[in-house]
Motif scaffolding. Structure first.
Motif, mmCIF file in Angstrom:
data_model
loop_
_atom_site.group_PDB
_atom_site.id
_atom_site.type_symbol
_atom_site.label_atom_id
_atom_site.label_comp_id
_atom_site.label_asym_id
_atom_site.label_seq_id
_atom_site.Cartn_x
_atom_site.Cartn_y
_atom_site.Cartn_z
ATOM 1 N N THR A 189 -0.087 8.708 39.579
ATOM 2 C CA THR A 189 0.628 9.059 40.807
ATOM 3 C C THR A 189 0.929 7.816 41.628
ATOM 4 O O THR A 189 2.025 7.685 42.200
ATOM 5 N N PHE A 190 -0.029 6.895 41.682
ATOM 6 C CA PHE A 190 0.204 5.665 42.449
ATOM 7 C C PHE A 190 1.352 4.866 41.840
ATOM 8 O O PHE A 190 2.202 4.333 42.559
ATOM 9 N N HIS A 191 1.381 4.757 40.528
ATOM 10 C CA HIS A 191 2.487 4.052 39.877
ATOM 11 C C HIS A 191 3.829 4.684 40.250
ATOM 12 O O HIS A 191 4.811 3.974 40.528
ATOM 13 N N GLU A 192 3.867 6.014 40.276
ATOM 14 C CA GLU A 192 5.112 6.701 40.620
ATOM 15 C C GLU A 192 5.510 6.430 42.072
ATOM 16 O O GLU A 192 6.693 6.182 42.366
ATOM 17 N N MET A 193 4.538 6.456 42.982
ATOM 18 C CA MET A 193 4.840 6.232 44.399
ATOM 19 C C MET A 193 5.214 4.778 44.654
ATOM 20 O O MET A 193 6.081 4.475 45.469
ATOM 21 N N LEU A 194 4.564 3.862 43.920
ATOM 22 C CA LEU A 194 4.961 2.455 44.008
ATOM 23 C C LEU A 194 6.396 2.268 43.546
ATOM 24 O O LEU A 194 7.201 1.577 44.203
ATOM 25 N N ALA A 195 6.714 2.876 42.408
ATOM 26 C CA ALA A 195 8.060 2.716 41.853
ATOM 27 C C ALA A 195 9.114 3.221 42.829
ATOM 28 O O ALA A 195 10.168 2.573 43.019
#
Length: 397
Positions: A189-195
Motif C-alpha cells: 500500500t505504501f508503494h502505491e501511495m508513494l507512486a
C-alpha cells in the motif's frame, strides 16, 4: 548538600557511549545510502531527550524524531539544529512556532494542512511538511481513499509558496511479529501511495516507513531513512525479534537503588500490603526505596527480580508507591548495598525485558515509565552531550 551518584536513593544510569555505539551499529545495518532518524520522543524513552539527541547525532544519526511539537521545540531551545520531524499534532497546535523553528511537521488530513498553511501565511515563511499515509495501522495518517485529495491540496499549497513537501511516510502495525501478513500488505500500500504522490509531482527529500523492528529485520522497508526508537536504547522491540545483543545493541539505561533497611524477621511474617508474601522461615528482608511512583510496575509484584550483590532476588509481596521488599534468605547485607533492578544483563542483573515479562507488558513501558524522582546520571559524556542544567547529574566516567 549535594549528593554523589553513589549516595542517591536511586538513579538511572544512562550510558551515552552505548547509545552512540547503538546508532553506529544501526547505521552499519542499513548501509550508507540510508539515513537514521534517532527517535527521542517521550523524553528519549525515559533516558533524557537532549543528552540522548546529541549523543545520537554524534553516533551518526542525521535526523531526530519526536511525537509532539513541544518535544521538538524543546530540542531547538536546547540549541539542536539537526532536522527534526514531529508527528502528533492536534487542532490549534503551535504551527507557527514549528515553522519558525524549521521543524518538519506531519500532516495526515486536510484540517492540519489548512492550519499549517494559515500559519505559513502569518509567518511569511515556507513550512516544511511531511505527509503521512495510513497504510493499515489505523492510527494517525491519511487513508488511501483520501490520499489523492490531500496530495493535490498539498501540491497546490506548495505552488503558492506556503509549504514544501519534504517527506512521505507511514508506520507499521506488526513489524515486531516476523512474517505477519500485514507487513507485506502495508508495504504494498505504501508503494502505491508513494507512486501516486510522486506521479502527481511530489519530490520528497525522504521516504520512510521502518521503525525499530523493521530497521533490524526488513531491509526492503528502509527506503531513504529509518526511524529506530527502542532499538537505539539497546532494548529489543519484541521477543520474536530476538535479544538486542544479537544485533550488536547494548542497553543504555541501568536502574540502580540502595537498600534502605535490612532486618531479621521470624517465619510466618507477612510482607507488604495484603500479606501476599509470608516468610517460610526466619530470614532477612531488604527494603528497596523505589516503587510504582518511580515507575516500578505494581503488576510485577512477587515476580520482578533484582540483583543484590551477586544474587538475583525476587520482589517479596506487593510493590508499593515508594518501596518494595526482597527476601534475602538470611544473608547478611548492609544497608546502602547496591540493588540493580535492570541493565544490560551481562553482569547477572535482570534486563528491562525481564521486568516486562514479569509485569505482562513490553520493555518500552518499563524504561519510559521511570519517573522524575529518579535522577538520570549520564556516563561516557562528551562536552556536547549535556546542557548546564543537566550537569549536576552528569558523570564523565
Amino acid at each position: 548538600m549535594s549528593e554523589t551518584p553513589e549516595t542517591l536513593r536511586a538513579r538511572a544510569e544512562i550510558d551515552l557511549g552505548a547509545l552512540r555505539a547503538n546508532v553506529r551499529a544501526l547505521r552499519r545495518r542499513v548501509g550508507t545510502d540510508v539515513q537514521v532518524m534517532g527517535v527521542v520522543k517521550a523524553d528519549a524513552y525515559g533516558h533524557g531527550a537532549v543528552p540522548c539527541a546529541r549523543a545520537a547525532l554524534e553516533g551518526g544519526a542525521t535526523w531526530l524524531g519526536t511525537a509532539t511539537p513541544h518535544e521538538a521545540l524543546a530540542l531547538r531551545a536546547a540549541g539542536i539544529d539537526a532536522p527534526v520531524l514531529c508527528w502528533l499534532w492536534t487542532p490549534g497546535g503551535p504551527w507557527r512556532a514549528g515553522i519558525e523553528a524549521r521543524l518538519d511537521m506531519t500532516v495526515s488530513g486536510l484540517w492540519a494542512l489548512e492550519e499549517v498553511t494559515r500559519a505559513a501565511r502569518e509567518a511569511g515563511r515556507v513550512a516544511r511538511v511531511q505527509l503521512k499515509a495510513d497504510t493499515g495501522l489505523g492510527r494517525n495518517g491519511c487513508q488511501p481513499a483520501d490520499w489523492p485529495r490531500l496530495v493535490g491540496e498539498a501540491l497546490k499549497a506548495q505552488s503558492e509558496g506556503l509549504i514544501r513537501v519534504t517527506g512521505l511516510w507511514s508506520h507499521f502495525a506488526c513489524a515486531d511479529e516476523p512474517g505477519h501478513p500485514s507487513i507485506t500488505a502495508q508495504l504494498d500500500t505504501f508503494h502505491e501511495m508513494l507512486a501516486h504522490a510522486e506521479k502527481a509531482g511530489v519530490e520528497p527529500e525522504v521516504r520512510h516507513m521502518a521503525n525499530s523492528p523493521a530497521t533490524l529485520t526488513l531491509p526492503e522497508t528502509h527506503f531513504d531513512l529509518v526511524r529506530p526508537g527502542i532499538a537505539m536504547y539497546g532494548v529489543s522491540p519484541s521477543s520474536e525479534i530476538g535479544p538486542a545483543a544479537d544485533f550488536g545493541l547494548r542497553a543504555v539505561m541501568r536502574l540502580v537503588g540502595s537498600l534502605a533497611l535490612v532486618k531479621n524477621v521470624p517465619g510466618g511474617h507477612g510482607v507488604s500490603y495484603g500479606h501476599h508474601y509470608v516468610t517460610e522461615r526466619e530470614t532477612t528482608l531488604g527494603l528497596v526505596p523505589l516503587g510504582y511512583a518511580d515507575g516500578v510496575p505494581r503488576h510485577a509484584s512477587g515476580r520482578g527480580t533484582v540483583l543484590v550483590g551477586d544474587k538475583v532476588r525476587t520482589v517479596a509481596g506487593r510493590v508499593a508507591m515508594d518501596q518494595f521488599v526482597v527476601d534475602l534468605g538470611g544473608d547478611v547485607v548492609e544497608p546502602g548495598a547496591q540493588v540493580v533492578l535492570f541493565g544490560a544483563g551481562d553482569q547477572g542483573e535482570p534486563t528491562a525485558e525481564d521486568w516486562a515479562r514479569a509485569a505482562d507488558t513490553i520493555a518500552y513501558e518499563i524504561v519510559t515509565r521511570i519517573g522524575s524522582r529518579v535522577p538520570r546520571v549520564y556516563t561516557d559524556v562528551t562536552p556536547t552531550d549535556v546542557t548546564p542544567t543537566d550537569a549536576s547529574h552528569a558523570s564523565g566516567t
